[in-house]
Design an enzyme around this catalytic site. Structure first.
Site, PDB file in Angstrom:
ATOM      1  N   ARG A 148       4.875  -2.730  -6.687  1.00  0.00           N
ATOM      2  CA  ARG A 148       4.956  -1.132  -6.161  1.00  0.00           C
ATOM      3  C   ARG A 148       3.658  -0.534  -5.871  1.00  0.00           C
ATOM      4  NH1 ARG A 148       9.137   1.974 -10.457  1.00  0.00           N
ATOM      5  NH2 ARG A 148       9.499   3.023  -8.458  1.00  0.00           N
TER       6      ARG A 148
ATOM      7  N   LYS B 247      16.485  13.383 -12.066  1.00  0.00           N
ATOM      8  CA  LYS B 247      15.113  13.404 -12.100  1.00  0.00           C
ATOM      9  C   LYS B 247      14.141  12.929 -11.065  1.00  0.00           C
ATOM     10  CE  LYS B 247      14.077   8.565 -13.613  1.00  0.00           C
ATOM     11  NZ  LYS B 247      13.150   8.015 -12.597  1.00  0.00           N
ATOM     12  N   ASN B 248      14.870  12.239 -10.029  1.00  0.00           N
ATOM     13  CA  ASN B 248      13.936  11.690  -9.044  1.00  0.00           C
ATOM     14  C   ASN B 248      13.620  12.712  -7.835  1.00  0.00           C
ATOM     15  OD1 ASN B 248      13.519   9.326 -10.164  1.00  0.00           O
ATOM     16  ND2 ASN B 248      15.030   8.308  -9.092  1.00  0.00           N
TER      17      ASN B 248
ATOM     18  N   ASP C 123      19.008   1.239  -7.989  1.00  0.00           N
ATOM     19  CA  ASP C 123      19.221   1.605  -9.127  1.00  0.00           C
ATOM     20  C   ASP C 123      20.437   1.462  -9.829  1.00  0.00           C
ATOM     21  OD1 ASP C 123      16.369   2.272  -9.032  1.00  0.00           O
ATOM     22  OD2 ASP C 123      16.931   4.768  -8.684  1.00  0.00           O
TER      23      ASP C 123
ATOM     24  N   ARG D 201      13.871   7.605 -20.504  1.00  0.00           N
ATOM     25  CA  ARG D 201      13.188   7.965 -19.217  1.00  0.00           C
ATOM     26  C   ARG D 201      14.254   8.570 -18.237  1.00  0.00           C
ATOM     27  NH1 ARG D 201       9.227   3.821 -16.864  1.00  0.00           N
ATOM     28  NH2 ARG D 201       9.104   5.913 -15.475  1.00  0.00           N
TER      29      ARG D 201
ATOM     30  N   CYS E  34       5.140  -2.399 -12.269  1.00  0.00           N
ATOM     31  CA  CYS E  34       6.051  -2.093 -13.563  1.00  0.00           C
ATOM     32  C   CYS E  34       6.879  -3.360 -13.375  1.00  0.00           C
ATOM     33  CB  CYS E  34       6.640  -0.881 -13.513  1.00  0.00           C
ATOM     34  SG  CYS E  34       8.182  -0.611 -12.205  1.00  0.00           S
TER      35      CYS E  34
HETATM   36  N1  EPU Z   1       6.479  -0.141  -1.244  1.00  0.00           N
HETATM   37  C1  EPU Z   1       5.364  -0.526  -0.483  1.00  0.00           C
HETATM   38  N2  EPU Z   1       4.229   0.263  -0.348  1.00  0.00           N
HETATM   39  C2  EPU Z   1       4.275   1.558  -0.700  1.00  0.00           C
HETATM   40  C3  EPU Z   1       5.458   2.060  -1.050  1.00  0.00           C
HETATM   41  C4  EPU Z   1       6.753   1.226  -1.444  1.00  0.00           C
HETATM   42  O1  EPU Z   1       5.357  -1.779  -0.355  1.00  0.00           O
HETATM   43  O2  EPU Z   1       3.417   2.402  -0.461  1.00  0.00           O
HETATM   44  C5  EPU Z   1       7.651  -0.939  -1.410  1.00  0.00           C
HETATM   45  C6  EPU Z   1       7.989  -0.964  -3.022  1.00  0.00           C
HETATM   46  O3  EPU Z   1       7.040  -1.870  -3.569  1.00  0.00           O
HETATM   47  C7  EPU Z   1       9.438  -1.504  -2.804  1.00  0.00           C
HETATM   48  C8  EPU Z   1      10.045  -0.716  -1.636  1.00  0.00           C
HETATM   49  O4  EPU Z   1       8.793  -0.365  -0.835  1.00  0.00           O
HETATM   50  O5  EPU Z   1       9.442  -2.809  -2.675  1.00  0.00           O
HETATM   51  C9  EPU Z   1      10.789   0.831  -2.129  1.00  0.00           C
HETATM   52  O6  EPU Z   1       9.929   1.386  -2.728  1.00  0.00           O
HETATM   53  P1  EPU Z   1       9.836   3.148  -2.849  1.00  0.00           P
HETATM   54  O7  EPU Z   1       8.716   3.479  -2.302  1.00  0.00           O
HETATM   55  O8  EPU Z   1      11.341   3.402  -2.021  1.00  0.00           O
HETATM   56  O9  EPU Z   1      10.188   3.267  -4.328  1.00  0.00           O
HETATM   57  P2  EPU Z   1       9.632   4.451  -5.079  1.00  0.00           P
HETATM   58  O10 EPU Z   1       9.583   5.379  -4.380  1.00  0.00           O
HETATM   59  O11 EPU Z   1       8.693   3.938  -5.830  1.00  0.00           O
HETATM   60  C10 EPU Z   1      11.831   5.683  -5.807  1.00  0.00           C
HETATM   61  C11 EPU Z   1      12.512   5.696  -7.111  1.00  0.00           C
HETATM   62  C12 EPU Z   1      12.947   4.589  -7.773  1.00  0.00           C
HETATM   63  C13 EPU Z   1      13.973   3.969  -7.088  1.00  0.00           C
HETATM   64  C14 EPU Z   1      13.532   3.570  -5.447  1.00  0.00           C
HETATM   65  C15 EPU Z   1      14.164   3.126  -4.663  1.00  0.00           C
HETATM   66  C16 EPU Z   1      11.427   7.941  -8.033  1.00  0.00           C
HETATM   67  C17 EPU Z   1      10.452   8.486  -8.876  1.00  0.00           C
HETATM   68  N3  EPU Z   1      11.434   6.555  -7.997  1.00  0.00           N
HETATM   69  O12 EPU Z   1      10.766   4.733  -6.261  1.00  0.00           O
HETATM   70  O13 EPU Z   1      13.570   5.030  -9.171  1.00  0.00           O
HETATM   71  O14 EPU Z   1      14.462   2.738  -7.578  1.00  0.00           O
HETATM   72  O15 EPU Z   1      12.850   4.724  -5.032  1.00  0.00           O
HETATM   73  O16 EPU Z   1      15.402   3.954  -4.268  1.00  0.00           O
HETATM   74  O17 EPU Z   1      11.969   8.586  -7.075  1.00  0.00           O
HETATM   75  C18 EPU Z   1      14.700   4.761 -11.396  1.00  0.00           C
HETATM   76  O18 EPU Z   1      14.946   5.830 -11.345  1.00  0.00           O
HETATM   77  O19 EPU Z   1      14.880   3.671 -12.143  1.00  0.00           O
HETATM   78  C19 EPU Z   1      13.704   4.202 -10.244  1.00  0.00           C
HETATM   79  C20 EPU Z   1      12.868   2.998 -10.470  1.00  0.00           C
END
Ligand code: EPU
Length: 423
Positions: free
Chosen positions: A124, A22-23, A308, A400, A119
């Protein structure tokens, strides 16, 4: 609301096939909006709640996205997309809807999307995404909870991310593919999904190199075309089934996974006593020991241990022999499952970003509640090994990220049924 009723204590046996992840399907559905002609077809798609929400969202924008449950394909025709405002009612259901921003900015030079809230697992923010858009020349507006950006033509530049954000990297890749000139993303996320996403964009006509490494180079092109594409299998779902087999002293065969994407997880499970056999066909047999052993784990961006799978492996560690230390470095609040595992008889103490787990001989079935996708999966794994019956509430979180998980677990011999929490 749906709940799972789980009778624990059965060893899992059999085969399970893994669907597309999904990601990466979510960003691919967004990127499909950048092809102004033709139909994009994504194959082996699990029809998960998050994918349904994004399907509704892109249809609201004027696209025609259809899921075929027999072929398991998502087809997207983006010729008639004429809106760049994503409605709050849908955006609030799923943070990943912010992935639309890079695609809309890339194709139309603007987007307006509600600020995706925090969340259960953390605040995030999306500041890295917005920083990158600004560096490419966009004006960013943040007004009363609505985020927007506009730019006549994005211009390639070097963007150095403070942290290798997964969706941040994907959003900037989308913005850059139709920009003028070359964009370099430094400290980019290196997850297998990023590599696959780059391959997908290249199939659409993009010119990207280095995806899957910390430096991604993107040469802007004039147009992207619709394509048919098979996304990689879901390594987190596969890792979840590995943990289910390991903790129940079971033996299961996982089909369709690339072991390179799960190397560190398999190493840890091996250290814990699990035995893997890689077949010539490419499938992996996972055999759990009589009792797992304790290990220490620190979550990190890829190729480190994936955050994850942290809640899921913690369920295994709660019945392992010895004391384990788990450190969560990616999200600031990803230990909510620990309190629920303790309700089942686990002995876990959390202090800041660390959790100490003193393995107990067995867990006891109890009523527990899911707080996010992976915390929910953690409780299912714990319930599979517990003595007696567990009632796992709020399984909409699990839905989800895992398609019909109870059907797959039943086929492996687990005592799991879906019921209603009013029963
Ligand atoms: N962060 C910031 N600023 C930003 C973006 C991220 O401070 O602009 C911080 C976040 O708060 C966090 C860290 O950086 O502490 C990592 O966040 P990241 O952006 O990598 O996570 P994401 O892109 O929001 C995706 C997956 C998550 C997975 C994370 C880490 C998707 C849709 N979601 O989230 O998946 O945990 O990468 O690998 O791709 C799940 O599938 O259950 C899930 C939560």
């Amino acid at each position: 609301m749906d709940r799972f009723i789980i009778e624990g204590g059965r060893s899992l046996k059999g085969k399970v096939a893994i669907e597309g992840v999904k990601n990466v399907i979510l960003p691919m559905m967004c990127a499909a909006l950048m092809a102004d002609k033709g139909v994009t077809v994504l194959q082996n798609v699990p029809y998960l709640q998050d994918i349904r929400v994004l399907q509704k969202l892109i249809n609201e924008l004027g696209a025609k996205a259809d899921f075929d449950p027999v072929k398991k394909t998502m087809t997207i025709n983006a010729e008639k997309v004429d809106k760049t405002i994503a409605p709050y009612e849908l955006v609030k259901q799923m943070r990943a809807s912010f992935l639309l921003s890079g695609a809309l900015l890339g194709r139309f030079g603007e987007f307006h999307i509600s600020m995706p809230g925090g969340c259960a697992i953390g605040a995030r923010p999306v500041n890295f995404h917005l920083y990158g858009f600004q560096k490419m020349g966009a004006t960013v507006i943040d007004k009363e909870g609505l985020l927007g950006a506009h730019c006549r033509k994005l211009t390639g530049t070097t963007i150095c991310l403070d942290y290798p954000s997964h969706t941040g990297t994907e959003n900037l890749m989308m913005a850059a593919v139709l920009a003028h000139g070359e964009t370099i993303i430094e400290n980019a996320a290196c997850e297998p999904e990023i590599k696959d996403f780059g391959n997908f964009l290249n199939a659409m006509g993009a010119q990207i190199t280095g995806h899957g490494s910390p430096t991604i180079r993107i040469q802007g092109v004039k147009k992207l075309k619709a394509v048919t594409y098979l996304p990689i299998p879901d390594r987190i779902v596969a890792g979840t089934f590995m943990c289910a087999a390991a903790v129940t002293s079971g033996e299961i065969e996982i089909e369709g996974m690339d072991i390179d994407d799960l190397r560190i997880v398999m190493n840890k499970l091996e250290e814990m006593g699990t035995v893997f056999d890689i077949k010539i066909s490419g499938s992996i047999t996972v055999k759990g020991p009589r009792r797992l052993s304790a290990v220490d784990i620190t979550t990190m961006p890829h190729p480190g241990f994936p955050t994850d799978l942290q809640p899921i492996i913690m369920a295994c560690l709660s019945v392992a022999d010895g004391v384990s230390l788990v450190r969560e470095t990616v999200f600031e609040n990803r230990f909510i499952h620990a309190a629920e595992l303790n309700r089942m008889g686990a002995y876990i103490r959390v202090a800041g970003d660390k959790a100490v787990i003193v393995g107990v001989p067995s867990l006891i079935g109890a009523p527990v509640m899911c707080s996010d996708i992976r915390a929910g999966a953690s409780l299912v794994i714990a319930a599979l090994t517990a003595k007696g019956t567990s009632l796992v509430d709020r399984v909409y979180h699990i839905d989800r990220g895992y398609e019909k998980v109870e059907t797959k677990l039943q086929a492996l011999g687990a005592g799991i049924t879906r019921g209603d929490d009013r029963d």
